[in-house]
Enzyme design. Structure first.
Site, PDB file in Angstrom:
ATOM      1  N   ASN A 277      -2.853  -9.179  17.268  1.00  9.86           N
ATOM      2  CA  ASN A 277      -2.838  -8.028  18.267  1.00  9.86           C
ATOM      3  C   ASN A 277      -3.980  -8.326  18.820  1.00  9.86           C
ATOM      4  O   ASN A 277      -5.051  -9.059  18.921  1.00  9.86           O
ATOM      5  CB  ASN A 277      -2.627  -6.700  17.820  1.00  9.86           C
ATOM      6  CG  ASN A 277      -3.959  -5.984  17.176  1.00  9.86           C
ATOM      7  OD1 ASN A 277      -4.848  -6.696  17.222  1.00  9.86           O
ATOM      8  ND2 ASN A 277      -3.589  -5.133  16.241  1.00  9.86           N
TER       9      ASN A 277
ATOM     10  N   GLY B  33       3.488  -5.617  26.256  1.00  7.89           N
ATOM     11  CA  GLY B  33       4.228  -6.963  25.845  1.00  7.89           C
ATOM     12  C   GLY B  33       3.696  -7.860  24.760  1.00  7.89           C
ATOM     13  O   GLY B  33       2.641  -7.507  24.138  1.00  7.89           O
TER      14      GLY B  33
ATOM     15  N   ASN C  93       5.643  -4.137   4.571  1.00  9.80           N
ATOM     16  CA  ASN C  93       6.209  -3.666   5.881  1.00  9.80           C
ATOM     17  C   ASN C  93       6.716  -4.893   6.300  1.00  9.80           C
ATOM     18  O   ASN C  93       8.176  -4.680   7.106  1.00  9.80           O
ATOM     19  CB  ASN C  93       5.250  -3.173   6.856  1.00  9.80           C
ATOM     20  CG  ASN C  93       4.601  -1.829   6.616  1.00  9.80           C
ATOM     21  OD1 ASN C  93       4.830  -1.177   5.512  1.00  9.80           O
ATOM     22  ND2 ASN C  93       3.260  -1.378   7.114  1.00  9.80           N
TER      23      ASN C  93
ATOM     24  N   SER D 262      10.664   0.928  16.449  1.00  7.57           N
ATOM     25  CA  SER D 262      10.009   1.540  15.372  1.00  7.57           C
ATOM     26  C   SER D 262       8.761   2.555  15.769  1.00  7.57           C
ATOM     27  O   SER D 262       8.551   3.280  15.226  1.00  7.57           O
ATOM     28  CB  SER D 262       9.276   0.296  14.548  1.00  7.57           C
ATOM     29  OG  SER D 262       8.175  -0.021  15.377  1.00  7.57           O
TER      30      SER D 262
ATOM     31  N   GLY E 211       5.890   6.862  10.665  1.00 10.35           N
ATOM     32  CA  GLY E 211       5.592   6.199   9.229  1.00 10.35           C
ATOM     33  C   GLY E 211       5.818   4.657   9.435  1.00 10.35           C
ATOM     34  O   GLY E 211       6.321   4.237  10.202  1.00 10.35           O
TER      35      GLY E 211
ATOM     36  N   ASN F  62       0.765  -1.269   0.082  1.00 13.11           N
ATOM     37  CA  ASN F  62       0.062  -0.014   0.058  1.00 13.11           C
ATOM     38  C   ASN F  62       0.779   1.190   0.078  1.00 13.11           C
ATOM     39  O   ASN F  62       2.200   1.350   0.558  1.00 13.11           O
ATOM     40  CB  ASN F  62      -0.825   0.108   1.246  1.00 13.11           C
ATOM     41  CG  ASN F  62      -1.837  -1.051   1.231  1.00 13.11           C
ATOM     42  OD1 ASN F  62      -2.240  -1.514   0.362  1.00 13.11           O
ATOM     43  ND2 ASN F  62      -2.233  -1.369   2.506  1.00 13.11           N
TER      44      ASN F  62
ATOM     45  N   GLU G 167      -4.780  -8.984   3.972  1.00  9.67           N
ATOM     46  CA  GLU G 167      -4.967  -7.784   3.119  1.00  9.67           C
ATOM     47  C   GLU G 167      -4.692  -8.159   1.808  1.00  9.67           C
ATOM     48  O   GLU G 167      -4.970  -7.282   0.797  1.00  9.67           O
ATOM     49  CB  GLU G 167      -4.248  -6.818   3.258  1.00  9.67           C
ATOM     50  CG  GLU G 167      -4.290  -5.890   4.739  1.00  9.67           C
ATOM     51  CD  GLU G 167      -3.442  -4.390   4.940  1.00  9.67           C
ATOM     52  OE1 GLU G 167      -2.381  -4.421   4.243  1.00  9.67           O
ATOM     53  OE2 GLU G 167      -3.814  -3.811   5.757  1.00  9.67           O
TER      54      GLU G 167
ATOM     55  N   ALA H  15       2.917  -0.041  12.075  1.00  9.87           N
ATOM     56  CA  ALA H  15       3.875  -1.020  11.504  1.00  9.87           C
ATOM     57  C   ALA H  15       4.705  -1.436  12.675  1.00  9.87           C
ATOM     58  O   ALA H  15       5.456  -2.400  12.502  1.00  9.87           O
ATOM     59  CB  ALA H  15       4.719  -0.433  10.515  1.00  9.87           C
ATOM     60  N   ALA H  16       4.292  -1.241  14.004  1.00  6.95           N
ATOM     61  CA  ALA H  16       4.973  -1.980  15.159  1.00  6.95           C
ATOM     62  C   ALA H  16       4.911  -3.342  14.959  1.00  6.95           C
ATOM     63  O   ALA H  16       5.882  -4.098  15.062  1.00  6.95           O
ATOM     64  CB  ALA H  16       4.451  -1.383  16.170  1.00  6.95           C
ATOM     65  N   GLY H  17       3.613  -3.713  14.690  1.00  6.69           N
ATOM     66  CA  GLY H  17       3.177  -5.177  14.708  1.00  6.69           C
ATOM     67  C   GLY H  17       4.058  -5.855  13.362  1.00  6.69           C
ATOM     68  O   GLY H  17       4.513  -7.088  13.564  1.00  6.69           O
ATOM     69  N   ASP H  18       4.068  -5.090  12.295  1.00  7.17           N
ATOM     70  CA  ASP H  18       4.730  -5.537  11.094  1.00  7.17           C
ATOM     71  C   ASP H  18       6.120  -5.704  11.564  1.00  7.17           C
ATOM     72  O   ASP H  18       6.952  -6.743  11.035  1.00  7.17           O
ATOM     73  CB  ASP H  18       4.638  -4.669   9.848  1.00  7.17           C
ATOM     74  CG  ASP H  18       2.993  -4.583   9.607  1.00  7.17           C
ATOM     75  OD1 ASP H  18       2.100  -5.370   9.932  1.00  7.17           O
ATOM     76  OD2 ASP H  18       2.458  -3.596   9.131  1.00  7.17           O
TER      77      ASP H  18
HETATM   78  O1  RIB Z   1       0.248  -2.425   9.650  1.00  8.67           O
HETATM   79  C1  RIB Z   1       0.297  -1.179   9.117  1.00  8.67           C
HETATM   80  C2  RIB Z   1      -0.171  -0.992   7.711  1.00  8.67           C
HETATM   81  O2  RIB Z   1      -1.510  -1.405   7.442  1.00  8.67           O
HETATM   82  C3  RIB Z   1      -0.076   0.341   7.108  1.00  8.67           C
HETATM   83  O3  RIB Z   1       1.240   0.281   6.489  1.00  8.67           O
HETATM   84  C4  RIB Z   1      -1.234   0.366   6.133  1.00  8.67           C
HETATM   85  O4  RIB Z   1      -0.822   0.409   4.534  1.00  8.67           O
HETATM   86  C5  RIB Z   1      -2.150  -0.958   6.567  1.00  8.67           C
HETATM   87  O5  RIB Z   1      -1.846  -1.994   5.381  1.00  8.67           O
END
Ligand code: RIB
Length: 307
Positions: A190, A231, A49, A289, A294, A17, A145, A256-259
C-alpha cells in the site's frame, strides 16, 4: 466457475490472527483511555485473510502457517476449513495463536497492533516440510507477518518451482533485502509500505508511480501500489505506468481491503485472467469488502463481485 477439482490453485504462506476489534469515534492518543462503542472477535491475519479471499473468489487454496493449541487456533483452523481451504500445512505450535488488537474509527480507518505468537513458529523448515503444497500451486502469496527468513525461503522455493510469486510487504519496516526482489513477480504494497520500502514520499498516484518504478528498477518484475479510494498505481513489465481508479463506495471498515485485493488478484491470475482484468476484478472485490465490518467476514464471494 469450474469445479473444485479443476479450479486454479493458490498457496498462501502467512499469518493467522484472531482479531480483537473495538470501534471508537476516533483512534486514541498516546496515554489516553477512550470509550469504544462495540467489540467483536473475528478471524483475521493477513495470510488467513488472503487465503479466504482467494477461496471465496474462485481458487482452490492451501494455507501454510501455524496456530496455537488453543481455542483461537481451533476457531481459525475451522473457519479456513469451512471455506474449503486445505489446512494440512497449518501446523500447531507451542506459542499462543497470534492476535491483532484493532481500533476502527468513525472515518473507517484503523490502527492495528499484532502479537505474532505462533506465527513466529513458521520457519524455513516449515516451508521445506510442506514444499509439496507450494509445488501444487499456480500462484504463491507471502506477506511479512511471519519471520523474514521464512518469507525468504518461501519466495525462493516458489521461484525455484516456477510459480507466480506475489509478495505483500506488510507490515513493512524498511527496505526489502535486495536478493528478494528478483524472486517476486508481483510486489503489492500500500502507499505507506511503498514509502517505507523506498524511503520516498508516497502521498499521490504520481509519487506512487515513482516509488513503483524504483522498486521495478531494483528487480521486482511488476509493482502494484494500492492507494485505497484513489485506486491502484500499476508498474507492469512492458507497459506504461497506469492508475486504475477505484470503484466509489461508502466505507464502513477498511480492514482486510488490501488482503481482499491480493487474494482476488491471485485467484484471477491463477485462472489465467489478464493482469488488467485481474486488477479490475480485485478492485471490485476490495471495494465490496470495505462496505462491511471485520476482516474475514467482510470478504465477498465471486458471485457477489460478478453479480
Ligand atoms: O490486513 C488486516 C489484518 O492485519 C488483520 O486481520 C490483522 O490480523 C492483521 O494481520
Amino acid at each position: 466457475m469450474s469445479s473444485n477439482e479443476t479450479r486454479a490453485r493458490v498457496a498462501v504462506v502467512g499469518s493467522l490472527n484472531m482479531d480483537l476489534v473495538a470501534r471508537a469515534p476516533r483512534l486514541p492518543h498516546p496515554g489516553e483511555t477512550l470509550a469504544g462503542r462495540t467489540f467483536a472477535q473475528v478471524a483475521g491475519g493477513k495470510g488467513g485473510n488472503q487465503a479466504v479471499a482467494a477461496a471465496r473468489l474462485g481458487a482452490q487454496v492451501s494455507m501454510l502457517g501455524c496456530v496455537g493449541a488453543d481455542a483461537n487456533g481451533a476457531q481459525l483452523r475451522a473457519g479456513l476449513e469451512a471455506e474449503g481451504i486445505d489446512c494440512t500445512a497449518v501446523e500447531t505450535g507451542r506459542e499462543a495463536t497470534g492476535v491483532a488488537l484493532i481500533v476502527v474509527d468513525d472515518a473507517s480507518q484503523n490502527a492495528i497492533v499484532i502479537v505474532a505468537g505462533s506465527n513466529g513458529e513458521v520457519t524455513p523448515e516449515t516451508i521445506a516440510r510442506h514444499e509439496a503444497v507450494l509445488a501444487a500451486a499456480d500462484v504463491v502469496i507471502c506477506q511479512l507477518e511471519t519471520p523474514l527468513d521464512t518469507v525468504q525461503a518461501a519466495l525462493a522455493t516458489a521461484r525455484r518451482l516456477g510459480k507466480t510469486v506475489i509478495l505483500n510487504p506488510a507490515p513493512a519496516t524498511g527496505p526489502l533485502p535486495a536478493e528478494w526482489l528478483p524472486l517476486i513477480d508481483y510486489l503489492i504494497p500500500n502507499e505507506l509500505e511503498a514509502a517505507t520500502l523506498t524511503g520516498l514520499p508516497v502521498g499521490s498516484p504520481e509519487e506512487a508511480a515513482t516509488a513503483a518504478a524504483v522498486l521495478r528498477a531494483a528487480g521486482a518484475r511488476n509493482v502494484l501500489v494500492t492507494l485505497g479510494p484513489r485506486g491502484v498505481q500499476a508498474a507492469l513489465e512492458g507497459a506504461a505506468p497506469a492508475l486504475y481508479d477505484a470503484p466509489k463506495v461508502k466505507a464502513v471498515d477498511t480492514t482486510a481491503a488490501g488482503d481482499t485485493f491480493i487474494g482476488g488478484f491471485a485467484a484471477q491470475l491463477a485462472q489465467g485472467a489478464s493482469v488488467d482484468a485481474a486488477i479490475r476484478f480485485a478492485q471490485r472485490a476490495a471495494a465490496l469488502s470495505v462496505t462491511r465490518a471485520g476482516a474475514q467476514p467482510s470478504i465477498p464471494t465471486w458471485a457477489e463481485v460478478e453479480g
